[in-house]
Design a protein around this motif. Structure first.
Motif, short mmCIF file in Angstrom:
data_model
loop_
_atom_site.label_atom_id
_atom_site.label_comp_id
_atom_site.label_asym_id
_atom_site.label_seq_id
_atom_site.Cartn_x
_atom_site.Cartn_y
_atom_site.Cartn_z
N LEU A 183 1.16 -9.58 -2.40
CA LEU A 183 2.56 -9.18 -2.22
C LEU A 183 3.30 -9.18 -3.55
O LEU A 183 4.10 -8.29 -3.83
CB LEU A 183 3.25 -10.09 -1.21
CG LEU A 183 2.87 -9.86 0.24
CD1 LEU A 183 3.42 -10.98 1.12
CD2 LEU A 183 3.33 -8.49 0.72
N ALA A 184 3.04 -10.18 -4.38
CA ALA A 184 3.69 -10.23 -5.70
C ALA A 184 3.28 -9.05 -6.56
O ALA A 184 4.11 -8.44 -7.25
CB ALA A 184 3.35 -11.55 -6.41
N ALA A 185 2.01 -8.68 -6.53
CA ALA A 185 1.52 -7.53 -7.31
C ALA A 185 2.12 -6.23 -6.78
O ALA A 185 2.51 -5.36 -7.57
CB ALA A 185 0.00 -7.47 -7.28
N PHE A 186 2.21 -6.07 -5.46
CA PHE A 186 2.84 -4.88 -4.90
C PHE A 186 4.29 -4.77 -5.37
O PHE A 186 4.74 -3.70 -5.76
CB PHE A 186 2.80 -4.90 -3.37
CG PHE A 186 1.45 -4.61 -2.77
CD1 PHE A 186 0.71 -3.49 -3.16
CD2 PHE A 186 0.91 -5.43 -1.80
CE1 PHE A 186 -0.53 -3.22 -2.60
CE2 PHE A 186 -0.33 -5.17 -1.22
CZ PHE A 186 -1.04 -4.05 -1.63
N ARG A 187 5.02 -5.89 -5.32
CA ARG A 187 6.43 -5.88 -5.75
C ARG A 187 6.53 -5.56 -7.24
O ARG A 187 7.35 -4.75 -7.66
CB ARG A 187 7.08 -7.23 -5.46
CG ARG A 187 7.53 -7.40 -4.02
CD ARG A 187 8.41 -8.63 -3.84
NE ARG A 187 7.73 -9.86 -4.21
CZ ARG A 187 7.03 -10.62 -3.37
NH1 ARG A 187 6.92 -10.27 -2.11
NH2 ARG A 187 6.45 -11.71 -3.78
N GLY B 249 -1.97 0.76 -10.23
CA GLY B 249 -0.95 0.82 -11.27
C GLY B 249 -1.23 1.92 -12.29
O GLY B 249 -0.34 2.65 -12.71
N LYS B 250 -2.49 2.02 -12.67
CA LYS B 250 -2.89 3.07 -13.62
C LYS B 250 -2.71 4.46 -13.02
O LYS B 250 -2.23 5.38 -13.68
CB LYS B 250 -4.35 2.86 -14.03
CG LYS B 250 -4.84 3.83 -15.07
CD LYS B 250 -6.27 3.52 -15.47
CE LYS B 250 -6.78 4.52 -16.47
NZ LYS B 250 -8.17 4.24 -16.84
N LEU B 251 -3.10 4.63 -11.76
CA LEU B 251 -2.92 5.91 -11.06
C LEU B 251 -1.45 6.30 -11.03
O LEU B 251 -1.09 7.44 -11.34
CB LEU B 251 -3.47 5.80 -9.64
CG LEU B 251 -3.25 7.01 -8.74
CD1 LEU B 251 -4.20 8.14 -9.12
CD2 LEU B 251 -3.43 6.62 -7.28
N PRO C 8 4.28 8.17 -6.70
CA PRO C 8 4.38 6.93 -5.94
C PRO C 8 3.02 6.59 -5.35
O PRO C 8 2.21 7.47 -5.07
CB PRO C 8 5.40 7.27 -4.84
CG PRO C 8 5.34 8.75 -4.72
CD PRO C 8 4.95 9.29 -6.07
N VAL C 9 2.77 5.32 -5.17
CA VAL C 9 1.52 4.86 -4.57
C VAL C 9 1.86 4.03 -3.34
O VAL C 9 2.78 3.21 -3.37
CB VAL C 9 0.69 4.02 -5.56
CG1 VAL C 9 -0.52 3.40 -4.89
CG2 VAL C 9 0.26 4.88 -6.74
N TYR C 10 1.13 4.28 -2.27
CA TYR C 10 1.30 3.54 -1.02
C TYR C 10 -0.03 2.93 -0.62
O TYR C 10 -1.04 3.63 -0.57
CB TYR C 10 1.80 4.48 0.08
CG TYR C 10 1.90 3.83 1.44
CD1 TYR C 10 2.85 2.85 1.68
CD2 TYR C 10 1.03 4.18 2.46
CE1 TYR C 10 2.94 2.24 2.92
CE2 TYR C 10 1.12 3.58 3.70
CZ TYR C 10 2.08 2.61 3.92
OH TYR C 10 2.16 2.01 5.14
N SER D 260 4.54 0.55 -2.38
CA SER D 260 4.82 0.34 -0.96
C SER D 260 3.53 -0.05 -0.25
O SER D 260 2.44 0.36 -0.66
CB SER D 260 5.38 1.63 -0.34
OG SER D 260 6.59 1.97 -0.96
N GLN D 261 3.65 -0.83 0.83
CA GLN D 261 2.45 -1.31 1.50
C GLN D 261 2.76 -1.66 2.94
O GLN D 261 3.91 -1.81 3.32
CB GLN D 261 1.89 -2.53 0.77
CG GLN D 261 2.89 -3.63 0.48
CD GLN D 261 3.17 -4.55 1.65
OE1 GLN D 261 2.33 -4.77 2.50
NE2 GLN D 261 4.37 -5.08 1.72
#
Length: 108
Positions: A58-62, A23-25, A32-34, A67-68
């Protein structure tokens, strides 16, 4: 924190860790982070939190709009194996202790 102190992995820890690293990155560089290939080993039984961890991740990714892809690779054929044997699988399954594994309906 000391390496000797236990770390309890729960939804709050997962959320905080995801916010502080990817999130910081994402925020700092406006990129965008994948997350390529995350998972939970089959040997982490449901009563030890396998599905709770997956749900928290999954909740943290959302929440962070990351994307994951979930890694479901298996290194060994499971048919007929003793379900207590060590295997390198990451599928989210019900391991009922029987020879047959069943897909986790909530995660399919």
């Amino acid at each position: 924190n000391s390496a000797k102190q236990p770390v309890y992995i729960d939804k709050a820890w997962v959320s905080s860790t995801f916010q502080s690293i990817p999130g910081k990155l994402k925020q700092q560089y406006s990129v965008p982070v994948y997350c390529n290939q995350w998972g939970v080993k089959d040997e982490v039984w449901e009563d030890h939190g396998r599905l709770r961890y997956a749900e928290a991740a999954l909740a943290a990714f959302r929440e962070l709009n990351i994307s994951q892809s979930y890694w479901i690779w298996r290194s060994a054929e499971k048919g007929g194996r003793d379900p207590r044997e060590s295997v390198w699988g990451f599928e989210l399954v019900h391991n009922t202790g029987a020879v047959t594994d069943y897909l986790e309906p909530a995660m399919s």
